[in-house]
Design a protein around this motif. Structure first.
Motif, PDB file in Angstrom:
ATOM      1  N   ASN A  18       0.947   5.072   0.464  1.00 21.95           N
ATOM      2  CA  ASN A  18       0.100   5.949   1.089  1.00 21.95           C
ATOM      3  C   ASN A  18       0.858   7.456   0.873  1.00 21.95           C
ATOM      4  OD1 ASN A  18      -1.405   4.358   2.556  1.00 21.95           O
ATOM      5  ND2 ASN A  18       0.027   3.972   3.976  1.00 21.95           N
ATOM      6  N   ALA A  77       3.337   0.613   3.225  1.00 22.02           N
ATOM      7  CA  ALA A  77       3.028  -0.625   3.933  1.00 22.02           C
ATOM      8  C   ALA A  77       3.049  -1.973   3.028  1.00 22.02           C
ATOM      9  CB  ALA A  77       1.991  -0.522   4.572  1.00 22.02           C
ATOM     10  N   HIS A 122      -7.291   2.005  13.584  1.00 20.12           N
ATOM     11  CA  HIS A 122      -7.520   1.027  13.048  1.00 20.12           C
ATOM     12  C   HIS A 122      -6.448   0.065  13.550  1.00 20.12           C
ATOM     13  CE1 HIS A 122      -4.250   2.395  10.196  1.00 20.12           C
ATOM     14  NE2 HIS A 122      -4.091   1.132   9.820  1.00 20.12           N
ATOM     15  N   ARG A 128       3.252  13.724   3.613  1.00 21.67           N
ATOM     16  CA  ARG A 128       4.002  12.723   4.274  1.00 21.67           C
ATOM     17  C   ARG A 128       3.826  11.489   3.246  1.00 21.67           C
ATOM     18  NH1 ARG A 128       2.349   8.442   7.722  1.00 21.67           N
ATOM     19  NH2 ARG A 128       4.062   7.468   8.979  1.00 21.67           N
ATOM     20  N   ASP A 175      -4.542  -3.651  11.786  1.00 17.09           N
ATOM     21  CA  ASP A 175      -4.291  -4.225  10.440  1.00 17.09           C
ATOM     22  C   ASP A 175      -5.098  -5.672  10.679  1.00 17.09           C
ATOM     23  OD1 ASP A 175      -2.811  -2.088   9.927  1.00 17.09           O
ATOM     24  OD2 ASP A 175      -1.157  -3.072   9.861  1.00 17.09           O
ATOM     25  N   VAL A 230      -2.656   7.880  12.035  1.00 13.94           N
ATOM     26  CA  VAL A 230      -1.817   8.861  11.566  1.00 13.94           C
ATOM     27  C   VAL A 230      -2.353  10.317  11.751  1.00 13.94           C
ATOM     28  CG1 VAL A 230      -0.703   9.611   9.312  1.00 13.94           C
ATOM     29  CG2 VAL A 230      -0.776   7.283   9.785  1.00 13.94           C
ATOM     30  N   TYR A 270       0.068  11.454   2.532  1.00 15.04           N
ATOM     31  CA  TYR A 270      -0.908  12.245   3.285  1.00 15.04           C
ATOM     32  C   TYR A 270      -0.559  13.832   2.882  1.00 15.04           C
ATOM     33  CZ  TYR A 270      -0.665   8.098   5.952  1.00 15.04           C
ATOM     34  OH  TYR A 270      -1.138   6.739   6.323  1.00 15.04           O
ATOM     35  N   LEU A 313       2.674   9.040  12.815  1.00 17.07           N
ATOM     36  CA  LEU A 313       1.988   7.737  13.218  1.00 17.07           C
ATOM     37  C   LEU A 313       2.095   7.560  14.626  1.00 17.07           C
ATOM     38  CD1 LEU A 313       1.183   4.831  12.490  1.00 17.07           C
ATOM     39  CD2 LEU A 313       3.526   4.154  12.230  1.00 17.07           C
ATOM     40  N   LEU A 365       6.346  -1.129   7.389  1.00 21.04           N
ATOM     41  CA  LEU A 365       6.212  -0.018   6.899  1.00 21.04           C
ATOM     42  C   LEU A 365       7.416   0.847   6.773  1.00 21.04           C
ATOM     43  CD1 LEU A 365       3.504   2.197   6.859  1.00 21.04           C
ATOM     44  CD2 LEU A 365       4.590   2.974   8.954  1.00 21.04           C
ATOM     45  N   HIS A 402      -3.424   1.912  15.690  1.00 21.61           N
ATOM     46  CA  HIS A 402      -2.690   3.050  15.430  1.00 21.61           C
ATOM     47  C   HIS A 402      -3.296   3.924  14.397  1.00 21.61           C
ATOM     48  CE1 HIS A 402      -1.799  -0.539  12.458  1.00 21.61           C
ATOM     49  NE2 HIS A 402      -1.701   0.349  11.651  1.00 21.61           N
ATOM     50  N   SER A 457       4.342   7.059   2.917  1.00 24.12           N
ATOM     51  CA  SER A 457       4.856   5.989   3.693  1.00 24.12           C
ATOM     52  C   SER A 457       4.316   4.651   2.683  1.00 24.12           C
ATOM     53  CB  SER A 457       4.076   5.664   5.065  1.00 24.12           C
ATOM     54  OG  SER A 457       2.689   5.288   4.799  1.00 24.12           O
ATOM     55  N   PHE A 502       1.750  -5.756   3.549  1.00 21.30           N
ATOM     56  CA  PHE A 502       1.154  -6.708   4.315  1.00 21.30           C
ATOM     57  C   PHE A 502       1.113  -7.882   4.023  1.00 21.30           C
ATOM     58  CE2 PHE A 502      -1.201  -2.472   3.825  1.00 21.30           C
ATOM     59  CZ  PHE A 502      -1.367  -2.279   4.987  1.00 21.30           C
ATOM     60  N   LEU A 548      -4.959   9.200   8.768  1.00 21.79           N
ATOM     61  CA  LEU A 548      -5.627   7.838   8.663  1.00 21.79           C
ATOM     62  C   LEU A 548      -6.160   7.312  10.084  1.00 21.79           C
ATOM     63  CD1 LEU A 548      -5.668   5.535   6.642  1.00 21.79           C
ATOM     64  CD2 LEU A 548      -3.641   4.655   7.409  1.00 21.79           C
ATOM     65  N   ARG A 592       0.856  -1.013   0.114  1.00 23.91           N
ATOM     66  CA  ARG A 592       0.108  -0.028  -0.127  1.00 23.91           C
ATOM     67  C   ARG A 592       1.005   1.164  -0.072  1.00 23.91           C
ATOM     68  NH1 ARG A 592      -5.480   1.510   2.565  1.00 23.91           N
ATOM     69  NH2 ARG A 592      -4.987   3.550   3.392  1.00 23.91           N
TER      70      ARG A 592
HETATM   71  C1  AKG Z   1      -1.733   1.480   6.579  1.00 18.23           C
HETATM   72  O1  AKG Z   1      -1.432   1.838   5.659  1.00 18.23           O
HETATM   73  O2  AKG Z   1      -2.526   0.710   7.132  1.00 18.23           O
HETATM   74  C2  AKG Z   1      -1.118   2.223   7.919  1.00 18.23           C
HETATM   75  O3  AKG Z   1      -1.356   2.062   9.030  1.00 18.23           O
HETATM   76  C3  AKG Z   1      -0.148   3.386   7.612  1.00 18.23           C
HETATM   77  C4  AKG Z   1       0.353   3.885   8.644  1.00 18.23           C
HETATM   78  C5  AKG Z   1       1.505   5.167   8.194  1.00 18.23           C
HETATM   79  O4  AKG Z   1       1.460   5.818   7.177  1.00 18.23           O
HETATM   80  O5  AKG Z   1       2.248   5.451   9.015  1.00 18.23           O
END
Ligand code: AKG
Length: 275
Positions: free
Chosen positions: A160, A247, A177, A243, A179, A235, A162, A194, A186, A233, A245, A249, A174, A158
């Motif tokens: 991301n 991830a 939630h 920002r 996972d 964001v 922001y 985060l 990540l 967690h 990131s 999974f 975010l 994923r």
């Molecule tokens: C997610 O993609 O499920 C996250 O929790 C991302 C967390 C982040 O961007 O620090």
């Protein structure tokens, strides 16, 4: 302080270093459900290349991201079902099945993204499996058990983004939630935002250059019969800075029956598909 684990211990010729490293991984997964790793084997060059490609991708127009079949049509902006600001995520993302990552038809003009992301996904997958096997072994399970349960075909990457958010304190980047996967890795940039839940308080995960963040997903918590913790967690949006990131999974195949590996089991058996 969130545990920071130096994975070079795993390659040490001294058995004591290896044991100390695997014990730190297991302890962090039980006590925090989250930890950061350095010397994880994914080169800083690859991380940098991946970030560059990710930025170029998100800089393209909304139409291009949302309507041109890019990355398996996996583009999402915020969450359309939100009915209050607190349910809304100020972010955009591509949620890409691993099965499509090397598929040329997914990339449009982003040909170098395909090459870098294929390499990046393979490296993340290798690391995720290594950590999951160590955690399985700590529960007296065979290392191979993880390879039987987790299936490359149901894993995801994923990406991301922001954007800076003018109404930042009221809106999440975010929403909180956990996972639903087995284990997540990540790669975040230097901006921060985060936060994870520890002892009923939100704790910031401070960025460390080239470190990766590892967290336990719901399925690993269930499989471990609550030995490892899948932790909430979120964001926080940032008023001034954007920002990025990524991830990875690690997921089981949809039909694998997940039963707790310890008895008496806290959970009934279920499959990822019905989760
Ligand atoms: C997610 O993609 O499920 C996250 O929790 C991302 C967390 C982040 O961007 O620090």
């Amino acid at each position: 302080q969130l545990p920071l684990i130096d994975l070079s211990g795993l390659n040490s010729p001294d058995e004591k270093d290896k044991l100390a490293c695997t014990a730190a991984i297991s302890r962090a997964s039980s006590e925090w459900g989250f930890f950061q790793v350095i010397n994880h084997g994914i080169s800083p060059e690859l991380l940098k290349k991946m970030r560059k490609e990710q930025k170029l991708l998100f800089e393209t127009s909304f139409e291009n991201k949302a309507t041109c079949g890019l990355l398996n049509n996996s583009y999402r902006w915020g969450n359309p079902t939100a009915t209050t600001p607190k349910q809304f995520s100020w972010s955009e993302a591509f949620h890409i099945p691993l099965t499509r990552i090397s598929d040329e038809s997914c990339y449009g003009d982003f040909t170098s993204l395909r090459i870098v992301m294929t390499e990046f996904a393979a490296a993340m997958s290798k690391l995720a499996r290594l950590l999951a096997r160590i955690l399985a072994e700590n529960l007296s399970q065979k290392r191979g058990e993880i390879d039987e349960i987790c299936d490359e075909r149901s894993c995801f990457l994923r990406l991301n983004h922001y954007p800076a958010c003018p109404v930042s304190p009221e809106i999440f980047g975010l929403v909180p939630h956990t996972d639903s996967d087995f284990l997540t890795i990540l790669y975040q940039d230097e901006v921060g935002g985060l936060q994870l839940m520890k002892d009923s308080k939100w704790v910031a995960v401070n960025p460390i250059q080239d470190a990766l963040i590892v967290n336990i997903g719901d399925l690993f918590q269930a499989w471990s019969n609550d030995v490892y913790k899948s932790v909430e967690h979120k964001v926080m949006a940032n008023g001034k800075m954007e920002r990025y990131s990524i991830a990875y999974f690690l997921c089981p195949s949809y039909e694998t029956l997940i039963g707790s590996c310890r008895q008496p089991s806290v959970y009934r058996n279920f499959t990822f598909g019905e989760f």
